[in-house]
Write an enzyme that holds these catalytic residues in place. Structure first.
Site, PDB file in Angstrom:
ATOM      1  N   ASP A   1      59.249  42.104  10.861  1.00 23.68           N
ATOM      2  CA  ASP A   1      58.280  42.951  11.758  1.00 23.68           C
ATOM      3  C   ASP A   1      57.020  43.222  11.324  1.00 23.68           C
ATOM      4  O   ASP A   1      56.852  43.822  10.265  1.00 23.68           O
ATOM      5  CB  ASP A   1      59.049  44.023  12.251  1.00 23.68           C
ATOM      6  CG  ASP A   1      58.075  44.886  13.222  1.00 23.68           C
ATOM      7  OD1 ASP A   1      57.409  44.304  13.975  1.00 23.68           O
ATOM      8  OD2 ASP A   1      58.421  45.919  13.324  1.00 23.68           O
TER       9      ASP A   1
ATOM     10  N   ASN B   1      54.429  44.590  13.187  1.00 20.20           N
ATOM     11  CA  ASN B   1      53.453  45.679  13.590  1.00 20.20           C
ATOM     12  C   ASN B   1      54.475  46.989  13.979  1.00 20.20           C
ATOM     13  O   ASN B   1      53.849  48.004  14.746  1.00 20.20           O
ATOM     14  CB  ASN B   1      52.945  45.050  15.037  1.00 20.20           C
ATOM     15  CG  ASN B   1      53.976  44.600  16.110  1.00 20.20           C
ATOM     16  OD1 ASN B   1      55.412  44.687  15.986  1.00 20.20           O
ATOM     17  ND2 ASN B   1      53.596  44.436  17.177  1.00 20.20           N
TER      18      ASN B   1
ATOM     19  N   ASP C   1      63.899  25.488  18.633  1.00 10.69           N
ATOM     20  CA  ASP C   1      65.063  25.615  19.459  1.00 10.69           C
ATOM     21  C   ASP C   1      64.948  25.048  20.685  1.00 10.69           C
ATOM     22  O   ASP C   1      63.719  25.631  21.653  1.00 10.69           O
ATOM     23  CB  ASP C   1      65.511  26.937  19.415  1.00 10.69           C
ATOM     24  CG  ASP C   1      67.200  27.070  19.485  1.00 10.69           C
ATOM     25  OD1 ASP C   1      67.994  26.183  20.097  1.00 10.69           O
ATOM     26  OD2 ASP C   1      67.857  27.967  18.443  1.00 10.69           O
TER      27      ASP C   1
ATOM     28  N   GLU D   1      73.102  20.748  18.750  1.00  9.58           N
ATOM     29  CA  GLU D   1      74.412  21.697  18.838  1.00  9.58           C
ATOM     30  C   GLU D   1      75.472  21.125  19.779  1.00  9.58           C
ATOM     31  O   GLU D   1      75.166  21.007  20.853  1.00  9.58           O
ATOM     32  CB  GLU D   1      73.859  23.024  18.977  1.00  9.58           C
ATOM     33  CG  GLU D   1      74.915  23.994  18.818  1.00  9.58           C
ATOM     34  CD  GLU D   1      75.044  25.520  19.608  1.00  9.58           C
ATOM     35  OE1 GLU D   1      75.665  26.405  19.125  1.00  9.58           O
ATOM     36  OE2 GLU D   1      74.499  25.370  20.680  1.00  9.58           O
TER      37      GLU D   1
ATOM     38  N   HIS E   1      73.450  32.276  13.419  1.00  3.21           N
ATOM     39  CA  HIS E   1      73.121  33.355  14.265  1.00  3.21           C
ATOM     40  C   HIS E   1      74.241  33.910  15.402  1.00  3.21           C
ATOM     41  O   HIS E   1      74.275  34.846  15.900  1.00  3.21           O
ATOM     42  CB  HIS E   1      72.036  33.360  15.280  1.00  3.21           C
ATOM     43  CG  HIS E   1      71.880  32.239  16.201  1.00  3.21           C
ATOM     44  ND1 HIS E   1      72.068  31.115  15.881  1.00  3.21           N
ATOM     45  CD2 HIS E   1      71.864  32.411  17.507  1.00  3.21           C
ATOM     46  CE1 HIS E   1      72.127  30.282  17.012  1.00  3.21           C
ATOM     47  NE2 HIS E   1      71.786  30.995  17.883  1.00  3.21           N
ATOM     48  N   ASP E   2      75.182  32.755  15.232  1.00  2.00           N
ATOM     49  CA  ASP E   2      76.379  32.923  16.198  1.00  2.00           C
ATOM     50  C   ASP E   2      77.759  33.269  15.452  1.00  2.00           C
ATOM     51  O   ASP E   2      78.750  33.511  16.271  1.00  2.00           O
ATOM     52  CB  ASP E   2      76.727  31.904  17.064  1.00  2.00           C
ATOM     53  CG  ASP E   2      75.408  31.426  18.018  1.00  2.00           C
ATOM     54  OD1 ASP E   2      74.824  32.310  18.580  1.00  2.00           O
ATOM     55  OD2 ASP E   2      75.473  30.219  18.373  1.00  2.00           O
TER      56      ASP E   2
HETATM   57  C1  GLC Z   1      73.959  28.470  21.517  1.00  2.00           C
HETATM   58  C2  GLC Z   1      73.482  29.338  20.929  1.00  2.00           C
HETATM   59  C3  GLC Z   1      73.872  30.898  21.178  1.00  2.00           C
HETATM   60  C4  GLC Z   1      73.515  31.062  22.763  1.00  2.00           C
HETATM   61  C5  GLC Z   1      74.370  29.976  23.462  1.00  2.00           C
HETATM   62  C6  GLC Z   1      73.733  29.821  25.108  1.00  2.00           C
HETATM   63  O1  GLC Z   1      75.327  28.274  21.251  1.00  2.00           O
HETATM   64  O2  GLC Z   1      73.333  29.308  19.551  1.00  2.00           O
HETATM   65  O3  GLC Z   1      73.298  31.788  20.550  1.00  2.00           O
HETATM   66  O4  GLC Z   1      74.107  32.339  23.033  1.00  2.00           O
HETATM   67  O5  GLC Z   1      74.145  28.699  22.989  1.00  2.00           O
HETATM   68  O6  GLC Z   1      72.255  29.481  25.091  1.00  2.00           O
HETATM   69 CA    CA Z   2      57.001  43.218  15.759  1.00  2.00          CA
END
Ligand code: GLC
Ligand code: CA
Length: 555
Positions: free
Chosen positions: A21, A23, A98, A255, A327-328
Site C-alpha cells: 500500500d 498511500n 488477468d 486457468e 490467491h485461491d
Molecule cells: C478464478 C479465480 C478466483 C475467482 C474465480 C472467479 O478461479 O482465480 O479467484 O474467484 O475464478 O472469477
Molecule cells: Ca492504497
C-alpha cells in the site's frame, strides 16, 4: 520440443490488494507494486502475473469486472499502470494481465443494459433462461461459491446464469458480438504493451446449450459436465489465437479447472494454436468432505502419482504451470510442508526444490518466497473472502454440519490464508501499510519478513533466488525428461531429469523424521547443485534430516 522464453520463465503472482500500500488507505495499489519492483528484480523473476486491477465493485476482489479498460480506483490510475509497466520493462520484467472473461460484474454496462428488457441489444451478451413451470430455477446447478447458479431478475421475469457469485454474470460466448468485444479489449491491452494474459476459468466459457440438470453431489447439482471443457471452448480459443494472440509475442496461460492431461494437449499443445500453457488443479484438489472443504492432507504417494502423470503425459506435447499455491489456495508451507517454527524454513525450501526442478513454468505466489504461512483465524468474522463467508453460512449456519466439524476445514482451506498482506519488515503492519490493513496481517511478521530474509543469506528468500538463477544456467531444469523413483515411499519424493548426457537427481523429504536414502550409483561423486542442509552427498546411504532437499548434477 520448441525452446521458448515463457517455458524458461519464472512467474511471480501479485495479488495487488495485499502486496504493498503506497498511500495509507490499507489497500495495496499500483504505486505500491512499482515501489517493490527492485525487490522482485533481486529475486530474479521474469514475469509478473497481476491479479485483476480493473474497475470492479469487489464482490470477489476484482474478479468481478465492471470496466475492462479502467483501473480500480483503490489501486490508482491508468497513469500509475503505465508507469508500473514501464518501470517493470526497464528491469526486464514482463507483465501478464488477468483476463476474466467467463463473466463480468453485474455492474458492467453490458449487463446493466442486458437486464433492462428482452429486446435490449445487449440481452444476448449473457445467459438468460425462463424458470421452470413452478417458477423455480431453470436447472439444479450450484454456484461455485454457494447457492444456486441462477439468479431471478424481476425486470424481465427470467433467470441469468452465474457460476460464481450472483454479481458475476456469465457471458454468452456463443454470441459472436461478445467474442469480438473481448478480442478488441485484449488487442487494446496488447497495443499498450502488456506481455500476456492469465485467463481466468477459461475452460468454462462454453456451455452445453441444453443445460441439463447435474448429478447432485453436495447441496446442489454439478455443472461441471456441462460448463467445463464445453463443446465450443477450443473453437473459441483458436479464434482468439488467430485474431489476437498470434499477432503478439506474449505469454498465455489458461486457468483450466477440470482439464485432463488429454485435454491439456489440446489447450496448450505445441502446435494447437490455443494457449501456451495450462494451469490445472489436480494436485491441489483432493476430495473434500464438504465440497472443497477438508482438513486432511493428501498422502504423498497420491500427490506424486498426480504430478508424475502430468510430467510424463505432457512431455514433448504440451506445457504446464508448476505451483503449490496461489490467491485461491492455502499457503504452500502450511499445506504441503510444515509451518511449525523448527521446520518452516527447511520445508519451504524443500517444496521450492521439488517444484522448480520439475518440467513446466514455475509460479511463485507473493510471500511464498518468504515462507509465509496460513493465518490463525479466530472467528468467522475474521474472513473477508466471499467463498469462505458463504461456505460458513451454507454449511454451518444453515445447519448441515457443526461449527466444530467445519471450522478446521475452513482454517485449512480458506483463500484468505493467502490474502493476508505481504510481510515486508518488522514494523507496524509488517510495513505493508501505514493505515489499517483491509485484512489482518499475520502476527508472525516479526520473525517472517522480507527485510530480515534479504539480510540473511541462508533464508528462504535467498534459496528461491538461487533456484531461479540455476534455471537460467541449466536448460535441463526446463527441458529435461522426468522420471519418478521410489514411487511407493510416503516420505521421499525422488525423481530424475535427463537431457542428453546430463542428468539431475532431485531428492526431497516430506517428513519431520530422519530418513535413509541411498544415492544411486550413477550419481556417486556428482556435484551438488543445491541443498537445504550442509550435508555431503558423496554416495552410499545418507541419513536425511527432516524436510531435507538436494539436487545432484551429473554432467
Ligand atoms: C478464478 C479465480 C478466483 C475467482 C474465480 C472467479 O478461479 O482465480 O479467484 O474467484 O475464478 O472469477
Ligand atoms: Ca492504497
Amino acid at each position: 520440443m520448441k525452446r521458448t522464453w515463457w517455458k524458461e520463465a519464472v512467474i511471480y503472482q501479485i495479488y495487488p490488494r495485499s502486496f504493498m500500500d503506497s498511500n495509507g488507505d490499507g489497500i495495496g495499489d499500483l504505486k505500491g507494486i512499482t515501489s517493490r519492483l527492485d525487490y522482485l528484480k533481486q529475486l530474479g523473476i521474469d514475469v509478473i502475473w497481476l491479479s485483476p486491477v480493473y474497475q470492479s465493485p469487489n464482490d470477489d476482489n476484482g474478479y468481478d469486472i465492471s470496466d475492462y479498460q479502467a483501473i480500480m480506483k483503490e489501486f490508482g490510475t491508468m497513469e500509475d499502470f503505465d508507469e508500473m509497466l514501464e518501470e517493470a520493462h526497464k528491469r526486464g520484467i514482463r507483465i501478464v494481465m488477468d483476463l476474466v472473461v467467463n463473466h463480468t460484474s453485474d455492474e458492467h454496462r453490458w449487463f446493466v443494459e442486458s437486464r433492462k428488457s428482452k429486446d435490449n441489444p445487449y440481452r444476448d451478451y449473457y445467459i438468460w433462461r425462463d424458470g421452470k413451470e413452478d417458477g423455480s430455477a431453470p436447472n439444479n446447478w450450484g454456484s461455485c461459491f454457494g447457492g444456486s447458479a441462477w439468479q431471478y431478475d424481476d425486470a424481465t421475469d427470467m433467470y441469468y446464469l452465474h457460476l460464481f457469485t450472483k454479481k458475476q454474470a456469465d457471458l454468452n460466448w456463443d454470441n459472436p458480438k461478445v467474442r469480438q468485444e473481448v478480442f478488441d479489449m485484449m488487442t487494446w491491452w496488447c497495443e499498450k504493451g502488456i506481455d500476456g494474459f492469465r485467463m481466468d476459468v477459461i475452460s468454462m466459457i462454453s456451455k452445453t446449450p441444453e443445460m441439463p440438470d447435474g448429478e447432485v453431489h453436495d447441496l446442489y447439482g454439478d455443472y461441471n459436465p456441462y460448463c467445463v471443457n464445453g463443446p465450443n471452448v477450443h473453437k473459441y480459443l483458436q479464434e482468439m489465437n488467430e485474431k489476437v494472440l498470434s499477432k503478439y509475442d506474449i505469454m498465455t496461460v489458461g486457468e483450466t479447472p477440470g482439464v485432463t492431461t488429454e485435454l491439456a494437449k489440446q489447450y496448450a499443445g505445441e502446435d494447437t494454436h490455443e494457449l501456451n500453457m495450462v494451469f490445472q488443479f489436480e494436485h491441489v484438489e483432493g476430495n473434500g468432505k464438504y465440497g472443497k472443504w477438508t482438513d486432511e492432507r493428501v498422502p504423498l504417494t497420491n500427490l506424486k502419482k498426480i504430478l508424475s502423470r502430468w510430467q510424463n503425459e505432457l512431455y514433448g506435447k504440451a506445457w504446464n504451470s508448476l505451483f503449490w499455491d496461489n490467491h485461491d489456495q492455502p499457503r504452500a508451507v502450511s499445506r504441503f510442508g510444515d509451518d511449525r517454527p523448527q521446520y518452516r524454513e527447511a520445508s519451504a525450501k524443500m517444496l521450492a526444490t521439488c517444484l522448480h526442478m520439475m518440467q513446466g513454468s514455475p509460479y511463485i505466489y507473493q510471500g511464498e518466497e518468504l515462507g509465509m504461512t496460513n493465518y490463525p483465524f479466530q472467528s468467522p468474522a475474521d474472513f473477508r473472502d466471499v467463498e469462505s463467508i458463504n461456505a460458513y453460512k451454507e454449511w454451518v449456519e444453515d445447519g448441515v454440519v457443526s461449527h466444530e466439524v467445519f471450522w478446521p476445514c475452513l482454517l485449512t482451506k480458506s483463500r484468505d490464508n493467502a490474502r493476508t498482506p505481504v510481510q515486508w519488515d518488522d514494523t507496524e503492519n509488517a510495513g505493508f501499510t501505514t493505515g489499517t490493513p483491509w485484512i489482518a496481517v499475520n502476527p508472525n511478521y516479526k520473525e517472517i519478513n522480507a527485510k530480515a530474509e534479504m539480510e540473511d543469506s541462508d533464508s528462504v528468500f535467498h534459496y528461491y533466488r538461487k533456484l531461479i538463477a540455476l534455471r537460467k544456467e541449466n536448460p535441463i531444469m526446463v527441458y529435461g525428461k522426468y522420471e519418478l523413483l521410489l514411487e511407493e515411499s510416503e516420505e521421499l519424493y525422488v525423481y530424475t531429469r535427463t537431457l542428453e548426457e546430463e542428468k539431475l537427481l532431485v531428492v526431497c523429504s516430506f517428513t519431520d523424521k530422519e530418513t535413509e536414502f541411498t544415492i544411486p550409483e550413477e550419481f556417486a561423486g556428482c556435484e551438488c547443485m543445491i541443498s537445504n542442509t550442509g550435508n555431503a552427498y558423496e554416495g552410499g546411504t545418507v541419513t536425511l534430516k527432516p524436510y531435507e532437499a538436494f539436487v545432484l548434477h551429473k554432467k
